[in-house]
Design an enzyme around this catalytic site. Structure first.
Site, PDB file in Angstrom:
ATOM      1  N   CYS A 115       0.826  -1.216   0.000  1.00 17.89           N
ATOM      2  CA  CYS A 115       0.000   0.000   0.000  1.00 17.89           C
ATOM      3  C   CYS A 115       0.854   1.256   0.000  1.00 17.89           C
ATOM      4  O   CYS A 115       1.841   1.349   0.732  1.00 17.89           O
ATOM      5  CB  CYS A 115      -0.896   0.034   1.219  1.00 17.89           C
ATOM      6  SG  CYS A 115      -1.988  -1.368   1.318  1.00 17.89           S
ATOM      7  N   ARG A 138       5.251  -0.046  -6.068  1.00 19.95           N
ATOM      8  CA  ARG A 138       5.192  -0.849  -4.839  1.00 19.95           C
ATOM      9  C   ARG A 138       4.283  -2.063  -4.990  1.00 19.95           C
ATOM     10  O   ARG A 138       4.358  -2.985  -4.174  1.00 19.95           O
ATOM     11  CB  ARG A 138       4.683   0.020  -3.678  1.00 19.95           C
ATOM     12  CG  ARG A 138       5.600   1.163  -3.331  1.00 19.95           C
ATOM     13  CD  ARG A 138       4.893   2.169  -2.463  1.00 19.95           C
ATOM     14  NE  ARG A 138       4.624   1.674  -1.141  1.00 19.95           N
ATOM     15  CZ  ARG A 138       5.408   1.860  -0.082  1.00 19.95           C
ATOM     16  NH1 ARG A 138       6.525   2.531  -0.238  1.00 19.95           N
ATOM     17  NH2 ARG A 138       5.091   1.395   1.094  1.00 19.95           N
ATOM     18  N   TRP A 141      -2.803  -2.725  -1.660  1.00 24.12           N
ATOM     19  CA  TRP A 141      -2.406  -4.115  -1.905  1.00 24.12           C
ATOM     20  C   TRP A 141      -3.200  -4.931  -0.888  1.00 24.12           C
ATOM     21  O   TRP A 141      -2.955  -4.851   0.312  1.00 24.12           O
ATOM     22  CB  TRP A 141      -0.903  -4.280  -1.689  1.00 24.12           C
ATOM     23  CG  TRP A 141      -0.376  -5.604  -2.114  1.00 24.12           C
ATOM     24  CD1 TRP A 141       0.035  -5.972  -3.366  1.00 24.12           C
ATOM     25  CD2 TRP A 141      -0.189  -6.761  -1.283  1.00 24.12           C
ATOM     26  NE1 TRP A 141       0.455  -7.276  -3.356  1.00 24.12           N
ATOM     27  CE2 TRP A 141       0.326  -7.782  -2.099  1.00 24.12           C
ATOM     28  CE3 TRP A 141      -0.426  -7.034   0.062  1.00 24.12           C
ATOM     29  CZ2 TRP A 141       0.625  -9.048  -1.613  1.00 24.12           C
ATOM     30  CZ3 TRP A 141      -0.134  -8.295   0.551  1.00 24.12           C
ATOM     31  CH2 TRP A 141       0.389  -9.293  -0.280  1.00 24.12           C
ATOM     32  N   ASN A 166      -1.536   1.815   5.466  1.00 24.04           N
ATOM     33  CA  ASN A 166      -0.591   0.785   5.034  1.00 24.04           C
ATOM     34  C   ASN A 166      -0.240  -0.018   6.278  1.00 24.04           C
ATOM     35  O   ASN A 166       0.198   0.558   7.277  1.00 24.04           O
ATOM     36  CB  ASN A 166       0.666   1.443   4.439  1.00 24.04           C
ATOM     37  CG  ASN A 166       1.778   0.441   4.154  1.00 24.04           C
ATOM     38  OD1 ASN A 166       1.532  -0.759   4.057  1.00 24.04           O
ATOM     39  ND2 ASN A 166       2.998   0.934   4.024  1.00 24.04           N
ATOM     40  N   GLY A 167      -0.447  -1.346   6.233  1.00 21.54           N
ATOM     41  CA  GLY A 167      -0.151  -2.180   7.398  1.00 21.54           C
ATOM     42  C   GLY A 167      -1.324  -3.101   7.699  1.00 21.54           C
ATOM     43  O   GLY A 167      -2.229  -3.262   6.875  1.00 21.54           O
ATOM     44  N   GLU A 180      17.646 -17.941  -7.266  1.00 26.17           N
ATOM     45  CA  GLU A 180      17.269 -16.603  -7.722  1.00 26.17           C
ATOM     46  C   GLU A 180      16.730 -16.647  -9.161  1.00 26.17           C
ATOM     47  O   GLU A 180      15.761 -15.965  -9.497  1.00 26.17           O
ATOM     48  CB  GLU A 180      18.480 -15.664  -7.609  1.00 26.17           C
ATOM     49  CG  GLU A 180      18.337 -14.293  -8.227  1.00 26.17           C
ATOM     50  CD  GLU A 180      17.209 -13.435  -7.636  1.00 26.17           C
ATOM     51  OE1 GLU A 180      16.565 -13.846  -6.667  1.00 26.17           O
ATOM     52  OE2 GLU A 180      16.978 -12.355  -8.205  1.00 26.17           O
ATOM     53  N   LYS A 236      13.065 -15.390 -10.195  1.00 25.36           N
ATOM     54  CA  LYS A 236      12.846 -14.341 -11.201  1.00 25.36           C
ATOM     55  C   LYS A 236      11.855 -14.835 -12.254  1.00 25.36           C
ATOM     56  O   LYS A 236      10.943 -14.121 -12.636  1.00 25.36           O
ATOM     57  CB  LYS A 236      14.159 -13.974 -11.923  1.00 25.36           C
ATOM     58  CG  LYS A 236      15.121 -13.096 -11.176  1.00 25.36           C
ATOM     59  CD  LYS A 236      14.767 -11.627 -11.141  1.00 25.36           C
ATOM     60  CE  LYS A 236      13.985 -11.296  -9.923  1.00 25.36           C
ATOM     61  NZ  LYS A 236      14.671 -11.155  -8.675  1.00 25.36           N
ATOM     62  N   GLU A 289       8.235 -15.154 -10.799  1.00 30.78           N
ATOM     63  CA  GLU A 289       7.532 -13.937 -10.383  1.00 30.78           C
ATOM     64  C   GLU A 289       7.130 -13.044 -11.542  1.00 30.78           C
ATOM     65  O   GLU A 289       6.093 -12.394 -11.471  1.00 30.78           O
ATOM     66  CB  GLU A 289       8.280 -13.153  -9.298  1.00 30.78           C
ATOM     67  CG  GLU A 289       9.596 -12.550  -9.664  1.00 30.78           C
ATOM     68  CD  GLU A 289      10.306 -11.885  -8.472  1.00 30.78           C
ATOM     69  OE1 GLU A 289       9.643 -11.496  -7.506  1.00 30.78           O
ATOM     70  OE2 GLU A 289      11.534 -11.760  -8.527  1.00 30.78           O
ATOM     71  N   HIS A 300      17.687 -37.293  -5.972  1.00 31.59           N
ATOM     72  CA  HIS A 300      16.808 -37.510  -4.817  1.00 31.59           C
ATOM     73  C   HIS A 300      15.393 -36.999  -5.081  1.00 31.59           C
ATOM     74  O   HIS A 300      14.650 -36.738  -4.148  1.00 31.59           O
ATOM     75  CB  HIS A 300      17.399 -36.834  -3.575  1.00 31.59           C
ATOM     76  CG  HIS A 300      18.756 -37.380  -3.230  1.00 31.59           C
ATOM     77  ND1 HIS A 300      18.944 -38.632  -2.712  1.00 31.59           N
ATOM     78  CD2 HIS A 300      19.990 -36.842  -3.394  1.00 31.59           C
ATOM     79  CE1 HIS A 300      20.249 -38.843  -2.548  1.00 31.59           C
ATOM     80  NE2 HIS A 300      20.896 -37.772  -2.953  1.00 31.59           N
ATOM     81  N   LYS A 313       6.550  -4.492  -4.103  1.00 32.55           N
ATOM     82  CA  LYS A 313       7.986  -4.196  -4.097  1.00 32.55           C
ATOM     83  C   LYS A 313       8.541  -4.269  -2.681  1.00 32.55           C
ATOM     84  O   LYS A 313       9.608  -4.805  -2.441  1.00 32.55           O
ATOM     85  CB  LYS A 313       8.201  -2.798  -4.678  1.00 32.55           C
ATOM     86  CG  LYS A 313       9.633  -2.334  -4.684  1.00 32.55           C
ATOM     87  CD  LYS A 313      10.392  -3.014  -5.777  1.00 32.55           C
ATOM     88  CE  LYS A 313      11.874  -2.739  -5.750  1.00 32.55           C
ATOM     89  NZ  LYS A 313      12.623  -3.852  -6.358  1.00 32.55           N
TER      90      LYS A 313
END
Ligand code: G6P
Length: 612
Positions: A2, A27, A74, A105-106, A484, A488, A491, A507, A607
């Site tokens: 947010c 964000r 968000w 925000n929160g 990573e 990437k 996402e 395995h 973000k």
């Protein structure tokens, strides 16, 4: 996550609020809205989805007024919808003088309990958000006769959880902001006062800004903001001029921010190395530490997301080069564990934003154990930077793409230098240190060379973009790069991907191998080349499709014929984890472009994850 903006000026503010919300888009959000005040009446506009939808609404009816608040949401509590979008309004008793609009925000952790309590007073709720309890409580306080500042102060006493808030009142041309847990800054310039989640939102509006501290409340009315600390004392804002670089957030010639940020890496890694490496002596160069690096017994590294993978790579360096016991921990796990830590341990927290809630909480938990803390951040004014005993700044500049790229490589560059500093303090020979230092010095040039693979990676990505699943393999310090790479890809292209240590293939993951799933093998030459090459052979022997990413020496000694190869520039083993970030970033970027996804703002992601 947010984003919050508030502006109090002498001009109509709807357009400026929208412009500031655009600055906060990076964000991540799923709905947006704003509220303005004119003649003691609050006007609102809200829309689900991207800001374009809100902008469309403003074209037909822009809310009037020179004071207003805005929000990108968000979703946490309540699905993304116009109904649940902020600002959230409450007007107890249907009386317009009690009306208040809130952006948040929160997360309010005790919202369910508060809601039950308010429902018993016959207050009707119109959204599924946790935020509505804040609006209702405040409106109730206004109805009880409290002026806005007291009404907010009383509300805040009832809230548990994390928040940054901005309130707009119908009765008074005042905006109130409050911070506990989530970042909020106040800004000012001629005839304008503002609040914003970050400097990017405030940069076009304000000439100077001050970050709120935990528990601060700020009142925007008149010529200057009035700031109160958690004890209710009137304090002076610590103003900082906004640097021109914080305004430079255009895409330039690039199609996406992510592409631009990938291309900036040789420069920003170079700048980070300039800060922490002495080119003459080829030695790490740090400001004085508030702990004795020579007597450390253990280093604990912790972070979230991509920053966590930077810590996993750094773990190999700190153990392998400095010879110190080291562990890399996911912050959201660490904060709920009871790790065995002692006074001679060091905890290093790595975060681009410095505002990731789990990283902050892990750092606070470790502080209670009496351990020294070092923050590695890209935002020098962030909460993490301010709370830790020492902070070191990566020089990535503003990173706008949700998927981290240049923040990751600058974190690695800084952590690489830090490993050398620990190695020096631990008595590693100058000769060895100089060899590592020289490898780091050459890194920006190698990164430039790696970027010339752009077209080739794009062609390979066209094939890979048709896959539903992908596997990334690495060994040693290439294992975190496999993690990573997979992160990437998933996402931004939404292709399911996993990163695996090559040795674990037998395995389980070998069972997945078929002629559809690409297996991306990170195989630079070096001591583990033979091992990872065998893993690639085993995949190919089972009809798997391999992309081998290696250098000239590795490719020359590889026996088989992978479906795709990428020839990387050669470099010292020490810096391979930094160099090999580029091809995996480019691969994900182009796979996403080929699939036509929203590269810079992938669905459901944020973000800076400022809630748990
Ligand atoms: C989010 C971002 C990632 C980032 C992670 C940690 O998930 O989308 O790009 O790596 O948060 O963020 P931090 O700001 O703590 O580095």
């Amino acid at each position: 996550m947010c984003g919050i903006i508030a502006i109090s000026s002498d001009k109509q503010v709807a357009a400026a609020l929208l412009a500031a919300l655009k600055q906060l888009e990076y964000r991540g959000y799923d709905s947006a809205g704003l509220a303005t005040l004119e003649k003691n009446k609050i006007h609102t506009a809200r829309a689900q989805g991207k800001l374009a939808a809100l902008e469309q609404k403003l074209k037909t009816r822009a809310p009037p007024g020179s004071t207003g608040i805005g929000h990108t949401r968000w979703a946490t509590h309540g699905r993304p919808s116009e109904q649940n979008a902020h600002p959230v309004i409450a007007e107890v008793g249907g009386k317009s003088e009690n009306a208040v609009a809130v952006v948040h925000n929160g997360i309010i952790e005790n919202h369910a309990k508060l809601k039950q309590e308010l429902a018993r007073q016959n207050l009707a709720f119109h959204t599924d958000t946790d935020t509505e309890v804040i609006a209702q409580l405040t409106s109730l306080n206004l109805a009880a006769g409290l002026p806005p500042l007291e009404a907010v102060t009383e509300t805040l006493k009832r809230l548990e959880g994390a928040f940054a808030l901005a309130f707009l009142f119908s009765r008074d041309d005042t905006v109130i902001g409050a911070r506990r847990g989530s970042p909020l800054a106040v800004g000012q310039s001629d005839n304008t006062l503002a609040l914003g989640s970050d400097v990017l939102a405030l940069a076009p509006i304000a000439r100077q800004i001050a970050y709120l501290e935990e528990g601060d409340i700020v009142v925007l009315s008149g010529d200057t903001p009035r700031l109160f600390n958690a004890a209710g004392e009137n304090i002076q804002p610590q103003w900082k001029a906004i640097s021109p670089s914080s305004l430079q957030i255009g895409k330039g010639q690039y199609q996406h921010f992510m592409q631009k940020e990938i291309y900036e890496q040789p420069a920003v890694v170079g700048e980070t190395l300039d800060s922490f490496l002495d080119p003459a002596r080829l030695r790490a160069s740090f400001p004085e530490f508030p702990f004795d690096t020579g007597s450390l017994r253990k280093v604990l590294l912790s972070a979230c997301g991509t920053a966590y993978y930077a810590t996993v790579a750094a773990q190999y360096w700190i153990e392998g080069v400095a010879g110190l016991p080291c562990s890399a921990e996911i912050a959201s796990e660490l904060r709920y564990r009871d790790p065995a830590l002692g006074g001679t341990d060091l905890a290093v927290f790595v975060s681009q934003s410095g505002e990731t809630m789990d990283t902050l909480e892990a750092a606070r938990m470790v502080a209670r154990a009496g351990v020294s803390r070092l923050a590695v951040v890209n935002q020098g004014e962030s909460t993490l930077a301010r709370e830790c005993e020492m902070s070191l700044l990566t020089r990535a500049g503003a990173e706008i793409g949700v998927a981290s790229t240049k923040a990751f490589t600058t974190q690695l560059a800084l952590l690489g230098c830090f490993a050398l500093e620990l190695a020096r303090a631990g008595g590693v020979s100058d000769e060895r240190l100089r060899a590592y230092g020289s490898a780091l010095m050459e890194l920006p040039s190698r990164l430039y060379e790696a970027l010339t693979l752009d077209e080739r990676v794009s062609a390979i990505a066209a094939d890979i973009s048709r896959a539903r699943h992908a596997l990334y393999l690495g060994r040693g310090a290439m294992y975190p790069l496999a993690l990573e790479g997979a992160l990437k890809l998933k996402e931004i292209s939404y292709i399911h991907a996993e990163g695996y240590p090559g040795g674990e293939m037998k395995h389980g993951p070998l069972a997945l191998v078929d002629d559809e799933m690409p297996v991306i093998v990170l195989a630079p030459s070096g001591p583990l080349f033979g091992k990872i090459a065998s893993n690639a052979e085993e995949v190919m022997a089972r009809g798997g499709r391999v992309l081998l990413i290696s250098d000239a020496e590795g490719l020359a000694s590889f026996g088989g014929e992978p479906e795709w190869v990428l020839e990387m520039p050669s470099c010292d083993v020490f810096v391979q984890p930094i160099l090999y970030a580029l091809p995996v970033q480019l691969l994900a970027y182009y796979a996403a472009c080929h699939r036509g996804t929203d590269v810079d703002q992938p669905r459901n992601l944020a973000k800076s994850v400022t809630v748990e």
